[in-house]
Design a protein around this motif. Structure first.
Motif, PDB file in Angstrom:
ATOM      1  N   SER A 283     -19.947 -10.710  -3.807  1.00  0.00           N
ATOM      2  CA  SER A 283     -20.099 -10.711  -2.350  1.00  0.00           C
ATOM      3  C   SER A 283     -19.113 -11.670  -1.692  1.00  0.00           C
ATOM      4  CB  SER A 283     -21.535 -11.079  -1.975  1.00  0.00           C
ATOM      5  OG  SER A 283     -22.436 -10.119  -2.489  1.00  0.00           O
ATOM      6  N   ALA A 284     -18.960 -12.859  -2.264  1.00  0.00           N
ATOM      7  CA  ALA A 284     -17.979 -13.807  -1.726  1.00  0.00           C
ATOM      8  C   ALA A 284     -16.568 -13.227  -1.824  1.00  0.00           C
ATOM      9  CB  ALA A 284     -18.066 -15.141  -2.461  1.00  0.00           C
ATOM     10  N   SER A 285     -16.257 -12.585  -2.953  1.00  0.00           N
ATOM     11  CA  SER A 285     -14.926 -11.997  -3.094  1.00  0.00           C
ATOM     12  C   SER A 285     -14.728 -10.871  -2.083  1.00  0.00           C
ATOM     13  CB  SER A 285     -14.686 -11.504  -4.524  1.00  0.00           C
ATOM     14  OG  SER A 285     -15.391 -10.334  -4.824  1.00  0.00           O
ATOM     15  N   GLY A 286     -15.785 -10.108  -1.810  1.00  0.00           N
ATOM     16  CA  GLY A 286     -15.709  -9.072  -0.788  1.00  0.00           C
ATOM     17  C   GLY A 286     -15.427  -9.652   0.589  1.00  0.00           C
ATOM     18  N   GLY A 287     -15.960 -10.831   0.845  1.00  0.00           N
ATOM     19  CA  GLY A 287     -15.656 -11.512   2.102  1.00  0.00           C
ATOM     20  C   GLY A 287     -14.181 -11.849   2.221  1.00  0.00           C
ATOM     21  N   ALA A 288     -13.586 -12.299   1.108  1.00  0.00           N
ATOM     22  CA  ALA A 288     -12.157 -12.596   1.114  1.00  0.00           C
ATOM     23  C   ALA A 288     -11.338 -11.332   1.362  1.00  0.00           C
ATOM     24  CB  ALA A 288     -11.752 -13.265  -0.199  1.00  0.00           C
ATOM     25  N   VAL A 289     -11.773 -10.214   0.775  1.00  0.00           N
ATOM     26  CA  VAL A 289     -11.103  -8.929   1.008  1.00  0.00           C
ATOM     27  C   VAL A 289     -11.214  -8.544   2.487  1.00  0.00           C
ATOM     28  CG1 VAL A 289     -11.151  -6.457   0.483  1.00  0.00           C
ATOM     29  CG2 VAL A 289     -11.486  -8.135  -1.354  1.00  0.00           C
ATOM     30  N   LEU A 290     -12.410  -8.673   3.025  1.00  0.00           N
ATOM     31  CA  LEU A 290     -12.644  -8.324   4.424  1.00  0.00           C
ATOM     32  C   LEU A 290     -11.758  -9.149   5.355  1.00  0.00           C
ATOM     33  CD1 LEU A 290     -14.409  -6.465   6.179  1.00  0.00           C
ATOM     34  CD2 LEU A 290     -16.054  -8.339   6.318  1.00  0.00           C
ATOM     35  N   SER A 291     -11.473 -10.386   4.975  1.00  0.00           N
ATOM     36  CA  SER A 291     -10.634 -11.240   5.818  1.00  0.00           C
ATOM     37  C   SER A 291      -9.235 -10.663   6.016  1.00  0.00           C
ATOM     38  CB  SER A 291     -10.534 -12.653   5.235  1.00  0.00           C
ATOM     39  OG  SER A 291      -9.628 -12.714   4.147  1.00  0.00           O
ATOM     40  N   ILE A 292      -8.813  -9.828   5.087  1.00  0.00           N
ATOM     41  CA  ILE A 292      -7.477  -9.232   5.155  1.00  0.00           C
ATOM     42  C   ILE A 292      -7.503  -7.856   5.807  1.00  0.00           C
ATOM     43  CG2 ILE A 292      -5.485  -8.453   3.783  1.00  0.00           C
ATOM     44  CD1 ILE A 292      -6.381 -10.448   1.613  1.00  0.00           C
ATOM     45  N   PHE A 293      -8.596  -7.108   5.608  1.00  0.00           N
ATOM     46  CA  PHE A 293      -8.616  -5.696   5.995  1.00  0.00           C
ATOM     47  C   PHE A 293      -9.686  -5.329   7.016  1.00  0.00           C
ATOM     48  CE2 PHE A 293      -6.574  -5.862   1.832  1.00  0.00           C
ATOM     49  CZ  PHE A 293      -5.416  -5.140   2.101  1.00  0.00           C
ATOM     50  N   ALA A 294     -10.351  -6.284   7.627  1.00  0.00           N
ATOM     51  CA  ALA A 294     -11.445  -5.978   8.561  1.00  0.00           C
ATOM     52  C   ALA A 294     -11.022  -5.054   9.692  1.00  0.00           C
ATOM     53  CB  ALA A 294     -12.027  -7.263   9.134  1.00  0.00           C
ATOM     54  N   ASP A 295      -9.798  -5.223  10.161  1.00  0.00           N
ATOM     55  CA  ASP A 295      -9.352  -4.398  11.292  1.00  0.00           C
ATOM     56  C   ASP A 295      -9.197  -2.923  10.930  1.00  0.00           C
ATOM     57  OD1 ASP A 295      -7.076  -5.274   9.715  1.00  0.00           O
ATOM     58  OD2 ASP A 295      -5.812  -4.384  11.272  1.00  0.00           O
ATOM     59  N   LEU A 296      -9.172  -2.611   9.647  1.00  0.00           N
ATOM     60  CA  LEU A 296      -9.029  -1.229   9.195  1.00  0.00           C
ATOM     61  C   LEU A 296     -10.356  -0.602   8.780  1.00  0.00           C
ATOM     62  CD1 LEU A 296      -5.810  -1.554   7.003  1.00  0.00           C
ATOM     63  CD2 LEU A 296      -5.992  -0.872   9.407  1.00  0.00           C
ATOM     64  N   MET A 297     -11.412  -1.390   8.805  1.00  0.00           N
ATOM     65  CA  MET A 297     -12.721  -0.905   8.365  1.00  0.00           C
ATOM     66  C   MET A 297     -13.384  -0.123   9.474  1.00  0.00           C
ATOM     67  SD  MET A 297     -12.708  -2.018   5.326  1.00  0.00           S
ATOM     68  CE  MET A 297     -14.326  -1.985   4.628  1.00  0.00           C
ATOM     69  N   PRO A 298     -14.079   0.949   9.192  1.00  0.00           N
ATOM     70  CA  PRO A 298     -14.385   1.492   7.871  1.00  0.00           C
ATOM     71  C   PRO A 298     -13.390   2.551   7.398  1.00  0.00           C
ATOM     72  CG  PRO A 298     -15.724   2.627   9.477  1.00  0.00           C
ATOM     73  CD  PRO A 298     -14.836   1.635  10.231  1.00  0.00           C
ATOM     74  N   GLY A 299     -12.222   2.610   7.960  1.00  0.00           N
ATOM     75  CA  GLY A 299     -11.288   3.695   7.655  1.00  0.00           C
ATOM     76  C   GLY A 299     -10.595   3.651   6.318  1.00  0.00           C
ATOM     77  N   VAL A 300     -10.578   2.506   5.650  1.00  0.00           N
ATOM     78  CA  VAL A 300      -9.913   2.427   4.353  1.00  0.00           C
ATOM     79  C   VAL A 300     -10.940   2.415   3.229  1.00  0.00           C
ATOM     80  CG1 VAL A 300      -7.843   1.258   5.199  1.00  0.00           C
ATOM     81  CG2 VAL A 300      -9.781  -0.099   4.433  1.00  0.00           C
ATOM     82  N   PHE A 301     -10.500   2.833   2.057  1.00  0.00           N
ATOM     83  CA  PHE A 301     -11.327   2.828   0.861  1.00  0.00           C
ATOM     84  C   PHE A 301     -11.150   1.460   0.190  1.00  0.00           C
ATOM     85  CE2 PHE A 301     -11.549   3.379  -3.752  1.00  0.00           C
ATOM     86  CZ  PHE A 301     -12.827   3.914  -3.883  1.00  0.00           C
ATOM     87  N   VAL A 302     -12.239   0.739   0.030  1.00  0.00           N
ATOM     88  CA  VAL A 302     -12.217  -0.576  -0.621  1.00  0.00           C
ATOM     89  C   VAL A 302     -13.244  -0.525  -1.750  1.00  0.00           C
ATOM     90  CG1 VAL A 302     -12.599  -3.056  -0.350  1.00  0.00           C
ATOM     91  CG2 VAL A 302     -11.621  -1.733   1.532  1.00  0.00           C
ATOM     92  N   ALA A 303     -12.801  -0.817  -2.968  1.00  0.00           N
ATOM     93  CA  ALA A 303     -13.731  -0.769  -4.094  1.00  0.00           C
ATOM     94  C   ALA A 303     -13.366  -1.811  -5.138  1.00  0.00           C
ATOM     95  CB  ALA A 303     -13.728   0.611  -4.734  1.00  0.00           C
ATOM     96  N   LEU A 304     -14.386  -2.321  -5.780  1.00  0.00           N
ATOM     97  CA  LEU A 304     -14.193  -3.222  -6.904  1.00  0.00           C
ATOM     98  C   LEU A 304     -13.705  -2.411  -8.086  1.00  0.00           C
ATOM     99  CD1 LEU A 304     -14.553  -6.136  -7.896  1.00  0.00           C
ATOM    100  CD2 LEU A 304     -16.842  -5.480  -8.636  1.00  0.00           C
ATOM    101  N   LYS A 305     -12.637  -2.874  -8.705  1.00  0.00           N
ATOM    102  CA  LYS A 305     -12.002  -2.151  -9.793  1.00  0.00           C
ATOM    103  C   LYS A 305     -12.321  -2.772 -11.149  1.00  0.00           C
ATOM    104  CE  LYS A 305      -7.473  -0.188 -10.576  1.00  0.00           C
ATOM    105  NZ  LYS A 305      -6.078  -0.181 -10.184  1.00  0.00           N
ATOM    106  N   GLU A 306     -12.411  -4.103 -11.178  1.00  0.00           N
ATOM    107  CA  GLU A 306     -12.603  -4.796 -12.450  1.00  0.00           C
ATOM    108  C   GLU A 306     -13.134  -6.194 -12.182  1.00  0.00           C
ATOM    109  OE1 GLU A 306      -9.406  -4.450 -15.500  1.00  0.00           O
ATOM    110  OE2 GLU A 306      -9.290  -6.623 -15.253  1.00  0.00           O
ATOM    111  N   ALA A 307     -13.860  -6.744 -13.131  1.00  0.00           N
ATOM    112  CA  ALA A 307     -14.355  -8.106 -12.980  1.00  0.00           C
ATOM    113  C   ALA A 307     -14.410  -8.789 -14.337  1.00  0.00           C
ATOM    114  CB  ALA A 307     -15.745  -8.109 -12.350  1.00  0.00           C
TER     115      ALA A 307
END
Length: 145
Positions: free
Chosen positions: A57-81
């Motif tokens: 969830s914290a990592s998703g927040g970091a992702v959102l910090s970069i791409f929030a302006d494109l949400m929900p139009g872009v596909f964002v998914a966890l690939k590996e951990a």
């Protein structure tokens, strides 16, 4: 809507654990999992699954910090951990997520190609003592036509 509220609204599962998204800043985020019996394991510390969810969830927040302006139009998914537990410790768990690399460069790669994969590193602590480090690889893709 603040980014912290946006993430929680987009991912309802976050609320089931009782964790909070405390702060989202460019390329970073902080989240907390309060210590409570519902998220404990047999040792009285946070269950590994709850800690994983906190870090993701914290990592998703970091992702959102970069791409929030494109949400929900872009596909964002966890690939590996990857998960590394280093110390069991009772108490509230704090996750600090940081994008590996320059957020502007990551966004630039996406803008140029319509896709980007990148890593977010998350350090977990209890009372300032490191309890684990996870890495999450995220994929961001432009919508297909």
């Amino acid at each position: 809507m603040k980014l912290e509220q946006m993430l929680t609204a987009m991912v309802p599962f976050i609320g089931t654990t009782g964790l909070t998204i405390d702060a989202i800043t460019p390329g970073a985020a902080t989240a907390t999992l309060p210590s409570r019996p519902e998220v404990h394991n047999h040792l009285g510390t946070a269950h590994a699954g709850a800690v994983y969810t906190l870090g993701e969830s914290a990592s998703g927040g970091a992702v959102l910090s970069i791409f929030a302006d494109l949400m929900p139009g872009v596909f964002v998914a966890l690939k590996e951990a990857t998960v590394r537990h280093s110390k069991a410790r009772a108490g509230d768990v704090t996750a600090k997520a940081t994008v590996d690399g320059d957020p502007a460069e990551i966004r630039g790669r996406f803008d140029a190609t319509g896709k980007v994969d990148f890593v977010v590193s998350v350090t977990m602590t209890v009372d300032g003592v490191e309890t684990g480090v996870n890495t999450y690889t995220w994929a961001v893709r432009a919508p297909r036509s």
